[in-house]
Design a protein around this motif. Structure first.
Motif, short mmCIF file in Angstrom:
data_model
loop_
_atom_site.label_atom_id
_atom_site.label_comp_id
_atom_site.label_asym_id
_atom_site.label_seq_id
_atom_site.Cartn_x
_atom_site.Cartn_y
_atom_site.Cartn_z
N GLU A 1 80.47 43.69 26.40
CA GLU A 1 79.82 44.40 25.31
C GLU A 1 80.76 44.46 24.12
O GLU A 1 81.94 44.82 24.26
CB GLU A 1 79.45 45.82 25.73
CG GLU A 1 78.43 45.92 26.84
CD GLU A 1 78.04 47.37 27.11
OE1 GLU A 1 77.52 48.03 26.17
OE2 GLU A 1 78.28 47.85 28.24
N VAL A 2 80.24 44.14 22.94
CA VAL A 2 81.01 44.26 21.70
C VAL A 2 80.39 45.39 20.88
O VAL A 2 79.22 45.31 20.49
CB VAL A 2 81.00 42.94 20.90
CG1 VAL A 2 81.81 43.11 19.62
CG2 VAL A 2 81.58 41.81 21.75
N LEU A 3 81.17 46.42 20.63
CA LEU A 3 80.71 47.58 19.89
C LEU A 3 81.14 47.49 18.43
O LEU A 3 82.17 46.88 18.12
CB LEU A 3 81.23 48.86 20.52
CG LEU A 3 80.64 49.30 21.87
CD1 LEU A 3 79.12 49.42 21.79
CD2 LEU A 3 81.05 48.39 23.01
N PRO A 4 80.37 48.06 17.51
CA PRO A 4 80.62 47.82 16.08
C PRO A 4 81.94 48.37 15.56
O PRO A 4 82.48 47.86 14.58
CB PRO A 4 79.43 48.48 15.39
CG PRO A 4 78.84 49.42 16.39
CD PRO A 4 79.12 48.81 17.73
N ASN A 5 82.47 49.42 16.18
CA ASN A 5 83.72 50.01 15.68
C ASN A 5 84.38 50.79 16.82
O ASN A 5 83.83 50.90 17.93
CB ASN A 5 83.46 50.91 14.48
CG ASN A 5 82.36 51.93 14.75
OD1 ASN A 5 82.37 52.62 15.77
ND2 ASN A 5 81.38 52.01 13.84
N LYS A 6 85.54 51.34 16.53
CA LYS A 6 86.30 52.04 17.56
C LYS A 6 85.56 53.28 18.07
O LYS A 6 85.56 53.56 19.28
CB LYS A 6 87.68 52.44 17.00
CG LYS A 6 88.60 53.15 17.98
CD LYS A 6 89.12 52.23 19.05
CE LYS A 6 90.12 52.94 19.96
NZ LYS A 6 91.39 53.27 19.28
N ALA A 7 84.90 54.01 17.17
CA ALA A 7 84.18 55.21 17.60
C ALA A 7 83.07 54.85 18.58
O ALA A 7 82.88 55.51 19.61
CB ALA A 7 83.61 55.95 16.39
N ALA A 8 82.32 53.81 18.26
CA ALA A 8 81.25 53.37 19.16
C ALA A 8 81.81 52.86 20.48
O ALA A 8 81.21 53.05 21.54
CB ALA A 8 80.41 52.28 18.48
N LEU A 9 82.96 52.21 20.42
CA LEU A 9 83.63 51.73 21.63
C LEU A 9 83.96 52.89 22.56
O LEU A 9 83.69 52.83 23.77
CB LEU A 9 84.90 50.97 21.25
CG LEU A 9 85.79 50.49 22.39
CD1 LEU A 9 85.12 49.32 23.12
CD2 LEU A 9 87.17 50.08 21.87
#
Length: 251
Positions: A10-18
């Motif tokens: 999974e690739v999340l849009p930014n660190k917070a979403a990660l």
């Protein structure tokens, strides 16, 4: 490259979403383990990336008396040293929740003998899991980071620890400094192995780990091949290192 059919990327849009997604995956793994076995055994990682995850978990409503915490690796420093993975985890998470003291198993680092402390931690694991000779226990949740050199836990490129297959715990080496680390077969025995990776400095390592050409002794994260597959969580910056076009179904 990771090649097992159950591997998830999974690739999340930014660190917070990660971190939000990592929280969801972690809590789900804990709840599943407790539902199935009435306890959840966790192996945690150090470094800066998981700290916000731990801070989020400190706010979770979980049956803490059924959760047991180990560490997949540790720097060979006292447990109150600022570099200690255990200290970071305690400050960010464990000291904030009512987890019983006897449920937390930090890596011993006080013998002035890394090999002796590695053996002691191995005995702790064997006793807790009541393993038979030659058996590797299956932790419910194993959190892995990855360095920009492709290392994971304290399994660094071209070090002896990469080839240890007859022990649960061994001594790693980072630029001449000893570390204590889970071995490749112990990590691979994990029921849910999650890689949490962030930052554009990880792109080159990601490219090699997901390449068929690179070698695991060059990029040790390639050696992690659990039977249930890995679950990779990347932020967009790290995800730029994935092969293009990338299709998780090709793994």
């Amino acid at each position: 490259m990771p090649s097992l059919t159950d591997t998830i990327v999974e690739v999340l849009p930014n660190k917070a979403a990660l971190i939000d997604r990592a929280y969801q995956v972690t809590v789900a793994a804990i709840e599943t383990a407790i539902a199935q076995r009435d306890r959840a055994t966790l192996a945690l990682s150090g470094g800066s990336t998981p700290r916000p995850l731990y801070e989020l978990l400190a706010k979770a409503d979980l049956p803490w008396e059924k959760i047991y915490v180990f560490w997949g690796d540790e720097r060979y420093v006292p447990q109150d040293d600022p570099k200690s993975n255990a200290r970071m985890t305690r400050e960010a998470w464990l000291n904030q929740v009512p987890i019983p003291t006897e449920n937390v198993f930090p890596v011993p680092t006080s013998a002035d003998d890394p090999a002796a402390d590695a053996a002691k931690y191995e005995e702790t694991l064997k006793t807790f899991f009541q393993t038979q000779p030659g058996e590797f226990p299956a932790l419910d949740f194993v959190l892995q980071g990855m360095g920009d050199d492709g290392h994971t836990a304290s399994l660094f490129p071209h070090t002896e620890a990469l080839d240890v297959r007859d022990r649960l715990v061994t001594v790693g080496n980072h630029e001449g400094e000893p570390r204590i680390t889970f071995t490749v077969p112990l990590i691979n025995q994990g029921r849910k192995v999650v890689f949490l990776v962030a930052g554009e400095n990880k792109q080159d390592a990601i490219a090699h780990v997901f390449s068929t050409a690179a070698d695991g002794h060059d990029y040790p994260s390639k050696l992690i091949e659990p039977a249930n597959g890995e679950h990779w969580l990347l932020d967009a910056a790290a995800g730029q290192g994935l092969p293009k076009p990338f299709n998780p179904n090709d793994l």
